[in-house]
Design a protein around this motif. Structure first.
Motif, PDB file in Angstrom:
ATOM      1  N   ARG A  60     -33.529  81.304  18.554  1.00 12.65           N
ATOM      2  CA  ARG A  60     -32.611  80.955  17.541  1.00 12.65           C
ATOM      3  C   ARG A  60     -33.671  80.199  16.391  1.00 12.65           C
ATOM      4  O   ARG A  60     -33.242  80.686  14.977  1.00 12.65           O
ATOM      5  N   ASN A  63     -35.267  83.358  14.686  1.00 10.76           N
ATOM      6  CA  ASN A  63     -34.223  83.948  14.035  1.00 10.76           C
ATOM      7  C   ASN A  63     -33.736  83.477  12.640  1.00 10.76           C
ATOM      8  O   ASN A  63     -32.759  83.550  12.101  1.00 10.76           O
ATOM      9  N   LEU A  64     -34.389  81.927  12.488  1.00  8.71           N
ATOM     10  CA  LEU A  64     -33.946  81.004  11.371  1.00  8.71           C
ATOM     11  C   LEU A  64     -32.673  80.530  11.396  1.00  8.71           C
ATOM     12  O   LEU A  64     -31.956  80.244  10.302  1.00  8.71           O
ATOM     13  N   LEU A  65     -31.906  80.647  12.621  1.00  6.30           N
ATOM     14  CA  LEU A  65     -30.381  80.051  12.726  1.00  6.30           C
ATOM     15  C   LEU A  65     -30.747  78.468  13.096  1.00  6.30           C
ATOM     16  O   LEU A  65     -29.667  77.858  12.522  1.00  6.30           O
ATOM     17  N   ARG A  92     -35.674  86.560   6.927  1.00 10.40           N
ATOM     18  CA  ARG A  92     -34.717  87.064   7.784  1.00 10.40           C
ATOM     19  C   ARG A  92     -34.381  88.419   8.056  1.00 10.40           C
ATOM     20  O   ARG A  92     -34.094  88.883   8.920  1.00 10.40           O
ATOM     21  N   GLN A  93     -34.605  89.029   6.806  1.00 13.27           N
ATOM     22  CA  GLN A  93     -34.096  90.589   6.798  1.00 13.27           C
ATOM     23  C   GLN A  93     -34.993  91.422   7.590  1.00 13.27           C
ATOM     24  O   GLN A  93     -34.802  92.485   7.692  1.00 13.27           O
ATOM     25  N   SER A  96     -34.312  90.865  13.292  1.00 16.32           N
ATOM     26  CA  SER A  96     -32.996  90.914  13.879  1.00 16.32           C
ATOM     27  C   SER A  96     -32.748  90.234  15.296  1.00 16.32           C
ATOM     28  O   SER A  96     -33.922  90.053  15.951  1.00 16.32           O
ATOM     29  N   MET A  97     -31.694  90.295  15.876  1.00 11.23           N
ATOM     30  CA  MET A  97     -31.431  89.451  17.302  1.00 11.23           C
ATOM     31  C   MET A  97     -30.297  90.194  17.668  1.00 11.23           C
ATOM     32  O   MET A  97     -29.202  90.522  17.029  1.00 11.23           O
TER      33      MET A  97
END
Lengths: 257, 283, 250
Positions: A60, A63-65, A92-93, A96-97
């Motif tokens: 996470r 994924n920069l969440l 982020r682009q 992907s996750m």
């Protein structure tokens, strides 16, 4: 597994993702401690370890969440964590996750898969052809107009894969992607993972606690225990002779957790 | 089918929005308006429609009529929310003029209050010698009496009458509804009780009820004058004082007075209001 | 006249009035739809983004705002009417706007009544969207705005329900608009029956005044229109709720 290992053989190993000194605390509890790791372009890296050991948190953060409390993440040499929003969305682009639960949008299969392309502002024509390719990749051609909520669990997860790779990310993060599936669907998903890696040359980090999945899919593996990355190495090396006693115990199933 | 219903509803909603977006500016403030706050007794008869239609035509203005009890009508004017008031409670009117809230108070018309009640007349008010005597008989008989209870001109008059009798009306027989004249008459009709009404409203509602006029002889106590007053433009500079003056002049002109004189002749065979004819009021 | 006769006659005349497209009655229905529709529309423009922000952001005073919204759900309409009246009357602080006894004043009152309802119901709908949906949209490269669109789409049944519920409350409301609108109709034509067209007279306030003046048939006609609108809105709401549940169990 051997195949994908062979393709990179001979090439210089280019580092895509560089993690240095990553740390994360949740409510006073240290969940990740000083993680450092390089992941090379085109490889499948498995992050193994018992449940609740910090694998999901690590993905996470990548994924920069979520934000790390310490450390750097570099993608192609550029720091992507912290800093300005513009950098973040650009980074982020490229990442992907696929999550443990597929969480498809309440929409058609086509719109689910097309989502990542639409938010990138692609034209309808390109979107159509890319969606078609990806549905072919996951073996669900003809499902375009089906409502996502009418799919079976295995089909849902396959669409989640199609949705996650349709915009050809450089890095694909997989968090226990087969956890809720029956064996025949596990086989299909693993086949899809291999295909994505081979055909799109996507770098993949997969978090899993299944030894056999690591063996079947990964080039390299890391052992995460209580928030610490205690060992990394090539799968064949680690599985034959782990450097750390705790890794060995986990692999042979002696670790009680 | 459900989908169709939903779509129709959404369309309705959207349509209503558009009608809301396009029209309001045109309609919200009609070119020239005169805001008139008046009593339910003039509204429940159609006299105002007759009077205002002519005035609107001649002056190219829309009269927006607020139908309230006299108490509320005066209060509305005192808050500046109307341009002109037409009411019938002389004592309250004079107090408000005293306070500087209104100017140009003019006598427009009058009629008489009537005591109405069931045909059987259990309190025997038909044989009362005076209005106060009639009220005393109702109180003694403990038959239902429906009071406006809304601080209107009629209510003020009713309280004045009780005051004259030295009876404090209370008990299950005395029921206050806090509503307009029409509602009060309908309530009295349903309960087969007595009430005090202005003649105009009673006549306008006569066909819809069973109650009858049982007492009206007492010209002194049942006198019911209507006055028009302008909201003081010094207090509320935004009021349409110019149009108000025209309206007051119109009501008291021979044109307005003749319309008042004639109103009701055709429908009820008698005038509902008697024009002031520029004479000084009796009380 | 027997009571049955009285009611039947009232209903027959009412139906004749509706079928004959009586302009007075149509204009009242029009004002009702216009006022309640506009109020609901503006309230939705506030309430839906507001519920989204409440659901997705932390900010100072959030808890107080939620309390305010919950209180607002149960506000008696006459209280709102009184409040708006005091504000808008020329002697009041906003008197200079010259809005008292206009449709705009009614829209303001209904806006205050309806916004908390729409906010509360759409907030529940947005909160019911799984966090995983939001994170997926974000993870797939969506901007904050893209993510918001996804969440709103997921919650669309609940949000439409909230708007319809708000409209239902507005169209059936009488206390506030009677106070701030004044139940005004334009002057009727001379010699004609009844009133001219409606200015601030709505289905509900007209039912009040028509009953007062004993025009039962007109009141019944207005009541029939009101109840038709209300039942349709309620039917749509329960239908949407059925759909929402269907989705929840799927």
């Amino acid at each position: 597994m051997l195949q994908s290992a062979c393709c990179r053989e001979g090439g210089k190993n280019v580092v895509l993702l560089e993690i240095t000194g990553l740390g994360k605390t949740f409510g006073g509890k240290q969940v990740l401690r000083d993680i450092s790791l390089d992941v090379e372009k085109g490889e499948i890296f498995a992050m193994m370890g018992p449940s609740g050991t910090g694998k999901t948190t690590l993905l996470r953060i990548l994924n920069l969440l979520e934000r790390a409390d310490a450390g750097h993440i570099k993608l192609d040499g550029m720091v992507i964590n912290g800093g300005q929003n513009n950098n973040r969305i650009a980074a982020r682009q490229r990442i992907s996750m696929v999550f443990q639960s597929s969480a498809l949008f309440n929409d058609t299969v086509y719109n689910n898969v097309a989502y990542g392309l639409k938010v990138r502002g692609m034209d309808k024509h390109t979107i159509k052809s890319k969606v078609d390719q990806c549905l072919a990749l996951v073996g669900l051609i003809g499902y375009e107009n089906r409502k996502a909520k009418t799919l079976s669990g295995g089909e849902e997860q396959r669409i989640a894969f199609a949705r996650a790779v349709v915009f050809e990310p450089d890095l694909l993060l997989l968090d226990e992607p087969t956890a809720n599936l029956d064996p025949s669907n596990v086989v299909k998903i693993e086949e899809i993972i291999r295909t994505i890696n081979r055909e799109l040359n996507t770098t993949i980090i997969i978090a899993t606690h299944h030894m056999n999945q690591v063996r079947r899919l990964a080039d390299r593996v890391g052992m995460l225990l209580d928030g610490e990355l205690i060992e990394t190495g090539r799968v064949e090396d680690v599985f034959v002779k782990a450097a750390d006693e705790r890794t060995r115990a986990f692999i042979v199933g002696e670790m009680v957790y | 089918m459900n989908k169709i219903l939903l779509k129709i509803l959404l369309l309705m909603l959207i349509a209503s929005l558009f009608s809301g977006c396009i029209q309001p500016d045109a309609k919200d403030t009609p070119a020239g308006t005169l805001s008139l706050s008046t009593t339910t007794s003039t509204c429940d008869t159609d006299l105002l429609d007759v009077l205002n239609a002519r005035f609107e035509e001649e002056n190219n203005v829309k009269v927006l009529t607020l139908c309230q009890g006299t108490g509320k009508a005066i209060a509305t004017g005192e808050m500046g929310a109307a341009d002109v008031v037409l009411v019938h409670a002389p004592s309250s009117e004079l107090e408000a003029v005293e306070r500087g809230s209104f100017i140009d108070r003019q006598f427009v018309m009058y009629n008489y209050f009537v005591i109405i009640g069931p045909v059987s007349d259990p309190a025997n008010v038909t044989h009362a010698a005076s209005a106060t005597d009639a009220f005393t008989r109702i109180a003694d008989a403990q038959v239902p009496f429906i009071s406006r209870g809304d601080n209107s001109g009629t209510h003020t008059k009713e309280l004045g009458l009780w005051n004259e009798t030295n009876i404090t009306p209370q008990g299950a027989w005395y029921q206050s509804v806090g509503k307009g004249m029409g509602d009060t008459i309908i309530t009295a009709d349903i309960k087969q009780g007595y009430t005090l009404s202005d003649r105009g409203t009673y006549l306008a509602m006569k066909d819809k009820i069973e109650l009858e006029v049982l007492f009206e002889k007492d010209k002194e106590f049942l006198y019911n004058p209507y006055h028009v007053m302008a909201v003081n433009p010094e207090k509320f500079p935004d009021v349409n004082y110019e149009m108000t003056l025209k309206y007051i002049e119109y009501l008291t002109s021979s044109e307005g007075q003749d319309l008042i004189q004639d109103y009701g002749m055709e429908e009820y065979g008698q005038a509902l209001f008697i024009p002031a004819n520029n004479t000084d009021e009796a009380v | 006249m027997s009571s049955a006769e009285f009611i039947i006659q009232g209903i027959i005349t009412a139906i004749e009035l509706i079928a004959g497209m009586d302009p007075y009655i149509l204009s009242i229905a029009g004002v009702s739809l216009k006022v309640s529709g506009t109020a609901t529309f503006i309230a939705s423009l506030t309430a839906i983004p507001l519920s989204f922000i409440i659901s997705h952001r932390e900010f100072w005073g959030k808890q107080k705002l939620l309390t305010l919204i919950n209180t607002g759900m149960g506000l008696p309409s006459v209280f709102v009417g009184l409040f708006v009246f005091i504000m808008l009357v020329p002697a009041g602080p906003l008197g200079f706007l010259k809005l008292i006894f206009t449709p705009k004043a009614m829209i303001i009152a209904q806006y205050i009544l309806v916004t908390p309802i729409i906010t509360s119901i759409s907030l529940a709908a947005i909160n019911a969207v799984p966090i995983a949906i939001r994170e997926n949209a974000y993870s797939l490269g969506g901007s904050h705005r893209d993510v918001a669109v996804v969440v709103l789409k997921e919650a669309k049944f609940g949000i439409v329900t909230s708007v319809l519920a708000g409209f239902g409350r507005a169209i059936a409301e009488v206390g506030a608009i009677l106070i701030v609108g004044g139940n005004i109709a334009y002057t009727g034509s001379v010699g004609g029956i009844g009133e001219g067209l409606s200015y601030t007279r709505t289905l509900t306030t007209a039912i009040t005044s028509e009953t007062s003046s004993g025009d039962i048939s007109v009141a019944i006609a207005l009541g029939l229109i009101l109840i038709t609108i209300n039942l349709s809105v309620n039917a749509a709401v329960s239908m949407l709720q059925g759909r929402g549940e269907e989705r929840g169990t799927a």
